[in-house]
Design an enzyme around this catalytic site. Structure first.
Site, mmCIF file in Angstrom:
data_model
loop_
_atom_site.group_PDB
_atom_site.id
_atom_site.type_symbol
_atom_site.label_atom_id
_atom_site.label_comp_id
_atom_site.label_asym_id
_atom_site.label_seq_id
_atom_site.Cartn_x
_atom_site.Cartn_y
_atom_site.Cartn_z
ATOM 1 C CB SER A 1 -9.431 29.185 37.456
ATOM 2 O OG SER A 1 -8.463 29.175 36.443
ATOM 3 C CD GLU B 1 -14.844 27.470 31.238
ATOM 4 O OE1 GLU B 1 -15.709 26.966 31.974
ATOM 5 O OE2 GLU B 1 -13.814 28.039 31.677
ATOM 6 C CG HIS C 1 -11.410 30.481 32.483
ATOM 7 N ND1 HIS C 1 -11.551 29.142 32.775
ATOM 8 C CD2 HIS C 1 -10.484 30.948 33.363
ATOM 9 C CE1 HIS C 1 -10.743 28.814 33.764
ATOM 10 N NE2 HIS C 1 -10.090 29.894 34.152
#
Length: 347
Positions: free
Chosen positions: A169, A273, A305
């Site tokens: 991330s 995501e 994610h």
């Protein structure tokens, strides 16, 4: 009413362009930390691994920085595992959410997990990092590329160059930037589910919202206004030429927002995501256009994610890391009582 319900209600009836902008702003501002981010099964490595808790002096930041460390043996290469935007001050997210130390035990690679750095992008900030908890100094690039490798070389017999760096991330873009500007130290960079064009479009605004939510920090204190050259300097899609010229080995992963049996079946994890995937495809095009030929691209047909997907990638890249870094599997202490152990859950 849940957080997800409030998000759905807020965007109901809005034009698609505004829905994407509003949802992106909300999710990038940290809602993933509240309703997503489930841990990998077996998170925290088992007791008995040779994990140490180091206090590494940093003149640049004016304090000691906690680093979780597992030796890969004398003269071993290092792997730096960088945390996400909501990095905690007690343990690195890779240890909290995955058994990464166990996966890399006896791999011939020394694993270093810096602790802290919430919303930092592991960068050298222009100004003090002032947030909800007060002000501190963020000079993470200096720490990771000078102070920490020197300490590990002198104190733990770790090679100061020829290392790998992997981030998720927030830290995915950081890993690529560190390798772009410090090619001798980082010959391998892994980016997992990162926004890879942070200086462009809504990037600066969304990052500012995210940092405000994750600790109350200001993006302008980090890299100045969006027109400042620091934004372009820290944009992997604009610095891809350096990675190509350096022949850095890169590993880039991003899912498409569809959950698999690994989990992450919640709105923020799915949306975020899918949101960052476009920037990853854009980065791939830029890399190929610059003549790059030393990359692994994993743009899976699923993935949200969430930690289970990042953990799976860290496991998958292990043989590649060992090969590129020249690791000798089996090197390093097999088991030992953790030094200054503090979490009681394995490391």
């Amino acid at each position: 009413m849940t957080l997800v319900d409030r998000l759905r209600g807020a965007v109901a009836g809005m034009p698609r362009r505004l829905v994407v902008g509003a949802a992106g702003a909300a999710l990038l501002s940290g809602l993933i930390g509240a309703v997503g981010g489930s841990a990998t099964a077996g998170a925290f490595s088992r007791p008995g691994l040779p994990v140490e808790y180091l206090q590494v002096p940093s003149a640049a930041m004016g304090r000691d920085i906690k680093v979780q460390f597992q030796s890969g043996g004398a003269n071993s290469p290092a792997l730096y595992l960088l945390d996400g935007m909501r990095a905690q001050d007690d343990f690195n997210g890779w240890d909290i959410n995955t058994p990464a130390f166990e996966w890399y035990n006896q791999s011939g690679i020394s694993v270093a997990m810096p602790v802290g750095g919430q919303s930092s992008f592991y960068s050298d900030w222009y100004k003090p990092a002032c947030g909800k908890a007060g002000c501190t100094t963020y000079k993470w690039e200096t720490f990771l590329t000078s102070e920490l490798p020197q300490y590990l070389s002198a104190q733990k017999q770790v090679k100061p160059t020829g290392s790998g760096v992997v981030g998720l991330s927030m830290a995915g873009s950081s890993a690529l930037i560190l390798a772009a500007y410090h090619p001798d130290q980082f010959v391998y960079a892994g980016s997992l589910s990162a926004l890879l064009d942070p200086s462009q479009g809504m990037g600066p605004s969304l990052i500012g919202l995210a940092m405000g939510d994750a600790g109350g920090y200001k993006a302008a204190d980090m890299w100045g206004p969006k027109e400042d050259p620091a934004w372009a300097r820290n944009d992997p899609s604009l610095q891809v030429g350096k990675l190509v010229a350096n022949n850095t080995r890169i590993w880039v992963y991003c899912g498409n927002g569809k959950p698999s049996d690994l989990g992450g079946d919640n709105l923020p994890a799915k949306f975020l995501e899918g949101f960052v995937r476009t920037s990853n495809l854009k980065f791939q095009d830029a890399y190929n256009g610059a003549g790059g030929h030393n990359a692994v691209w994993n743009f899976d047909a699923n993935g949200t994610h969430d930690w289970p997907y990042w953990g799976a990638q860290l496991q998958a890249m292990k043989p590649d890391l060992q090969s590129v870094l020249g690791a000798t599997p089996g090197a390093g202490p097999a088991t030992a009582a953790a030094t200054n152990a503090g979490n009681g859950q394995g490391t």
